[in-house]
Scaffold this active site. Structure first.
Site, PDB file in Angstrom:
ATOM      1  N   ASP A   1       0.871  -1.166   0.000  1.00 28.11           N
ATOM      2  CA  ASP A   1       0.000   0.000   0.000  1.00 28.11           C
ATOM      3  C   ASP A   1       0.916   1.225   0.000  1.00 28.11           C
ATOM      4  O   ASP A   1       2.127   1.093   0.243  1.00 28.11           O
ATOM      5  CB  ASP A   1      -0.886  -0.023   1.243  1.00 28.11           C
ATOM      6  CG  ASP A   1      -1.775   1.201   1.364  1.00 28.11           C
ATOM      7  OD1 ASP A   1      -2.289   1.682   0.332  1.00 28.11           O
ATOM      8  OD2 ASP A   1      -1.947   1.685   2.491  1.00 28.11           O
TER       9      ASP A   1
ATOM     10  N   ASP B   1      -0.290   4.999   1.051  1.00 31.99           N
ATOM     11  CA  ASP B   1      -0.639   5.926   2.128  1.00 31.99           C
ATOM     12  C   ASP B   1      -0.629   5.220   3.476  1.00 31.99           C
ATOM     13  O   ASP B   1      -1.319   4.213   3.668  1.00 31.99           O
ATOM     14  CB  ASP B   1      -2.019   6.532   1.877  1.00 31.99           C
ATOM     15  CG  ASP B   1      -2.045   7.391   0.630  1.00 31.99           C
ATOM     16  OD1 ASP B   1      -1.480   8.487   0.652  1.00 31.99           O
ATOM     17  OD2 ASP B   1      -2.618   6.943  -0.396  1.00 31.99           O
TER      18      ASP B   1
ATOM     19  N   SER C   1      -2.825   1.055  -4.358  1.00 33.84           N
ATOM     20  CA  SER C   1      -3.069   2.260  -3.572  1.00 33.84           C
ATOM     21  C   SER C   1      -4.426   2.877  -3.854  1.00 33.84           C
ATOM     22  O   SER C   1      -4.938   2.803  -4.970  1.00 33.84           O
ATOM     23  CB  SER C   1      -1.975   3.294  -3.871  1.00 33.84           C
ATOM     24  OG  SER C   1      -2.236   4.512  -3.215  1.00 33.84           O
TER      25      SER C   1
ATOM     26  N   LYS D   1     -11.008  -0.076  -1.695  1.00 31.29           N
ATOM     27  CA  LYS D   1     -10.902  -0.894  -0.489  1.00 31.29           C
ATOM     28  C   LYS D   1     -12.068  -0.546   0.451  1.00 31.29           C
ATOM     29  O   LYS D   1     -12.462   0.609   0.512  1.00 31.29           O
ATOM     30  CB  LYS D   1      -9.563  -0.625   0.209  1.00 31.29           C
ATOM     31  CG  LYS D   1      -8.355  -0.899  -0.696  1.00 31.29           C
ATOM     32  CD  LYS D   1      -7.058  -0.412  -0.048  1.00 31.29           C
ATOM     33  CE  LYS D   1      -5.863  -0.578  -0.980  1.00 31.29           C
ATOM     34  NZ  LYS D   1      -4.613  -0.076  -0.366  1.00 31.29           N
TER      35      LYS D   1
ATOM     36  N   ASP E   1      -1.800  -0.862   6.334  1.00 30.15           N
ATOM     37  CA  ASP E   1      -1.889  -0.184   7.633  1.00 30.15           C
ATOM     38  C   ASP E   1      -3.311   0.042   8.097  1.00 30.15           C
ATOM     39  O   ASP E   1      -3.591   0.023   9.290  1.00 30.15           O
ATOM     40  CB  ASP E   1      -1.175   1.173   7.567  1.00 30.15           C
ATOM     41  CG  ASP E   1      -1.901   2.158   6.667  1.00 30.15           C
ATOM     42  OD1 ASP E   1      -2.299   3.237   7.151  1.00 30.15           O
ATOM     43  OD2 ASP E   1      -2.081   1.860   5.475  1.00 30.15           O
TER      44      ASP E   1
END
Length: 221
Positions: A8, A10, A107, A140, A165
């Site tokens: 990922d 960010d 992303s 997502k 994260d």
């Protein structure tokens, strides 16, 4: 067995979630909308089209979603030009794992910002595949972007390790059938049900080693 690693962006390679929150909060306030207590958590993982519509409709910004997207992304690009919030160990982790496996990037950032970050860090050539959720039907926590990246890498999702994260990111990678390594952000911690999906939880990018990702691994905290 690991055939590829999918990062990922960010919250994993750049500490951009605070920047996104600041920019979107300010934009909502300036345009007559109302930021809600759970807005940031809901926004994390949304595709550009999804978050632009959320700001436009749900948060009461009186502008079309297409306009919202352009104006917010312009602001983010200017912030990145001023200072790129690279996380400690990000460049080293990418280089270390790229020497062993093909890398993908899955992303929620728009393609424009992904390209800017990878160019600024000199990491563009380290990724065999980069994709934004702009390029798939759903953002997502849907698995679309992870499945698409695995497909372009030519590997089965089950042989990929995903580095995530956020709650929605962890859910997306797990739903795609990938093994998931969580790198929780202290200010935006994943929800308990999401972190429970991780095969491994690490405290920082320096723990992303070839040895740690080479097999199924055991969950550590």
């Amino acid at each position: 067995m690991t055939d590829a690693v999918v990062f990922d962006l960010d919250g994993v390679l750049i500490d951009s979630e605070p920047v996104w929150e600041q920019v979107r909060r300010a934009y909502v306030a300036e345009t007559g909308g109302r930021w809600l207590p759970d807005s940031q958590q809901r926004l994390m993982g949304m595709s550009t089209a999804e978050w632009a519509r959320y700001l436009s409709v749900d948060l009461g910004v009186g502008r079309a979603p297409e306009v919202v997207a352009t104006e917010v992304i312009d602001r983010m690009a200017r912030r990145y030009e001023q200072e790129l919030p690279l996380l400690p160990g990000a460049v080293e982790a990418v280089r270390r794992l790229a020497d062993r496996w093909p890398l993908g990037l899955a992303s929620s950032s728009p393609a424009r910002l992904i390209a800017s970050v990878l160019e600024e860090t000199g990491l563009a050539h380290r990724f065999a595949v980069t994709m934004s959720t702009e390029e798939v039907p759903r953002g997502k926590p849907a698995p679309d972007v992870y499945l698409a990246v695995a497909g372009k890498l030519g590997v089965a999702p089950g042989t990929c390790v995903a580095i995530e994260d956020s709650s929605n990111g962890l859910r997306a990678a797990h739903a795609a059938g990938m093994r998931v390594v969580a790198v929780p952000h202290a200010a935006y911690p994943p929800q308990p049900d999401a972190i429970a999906l991780a095969d491994r939880v690490v405290n920082g990018l320096d723990e992303l080693t070839v040895e740690a990702l080479g097999g199924p691994g055991r969950r550590t905290r």
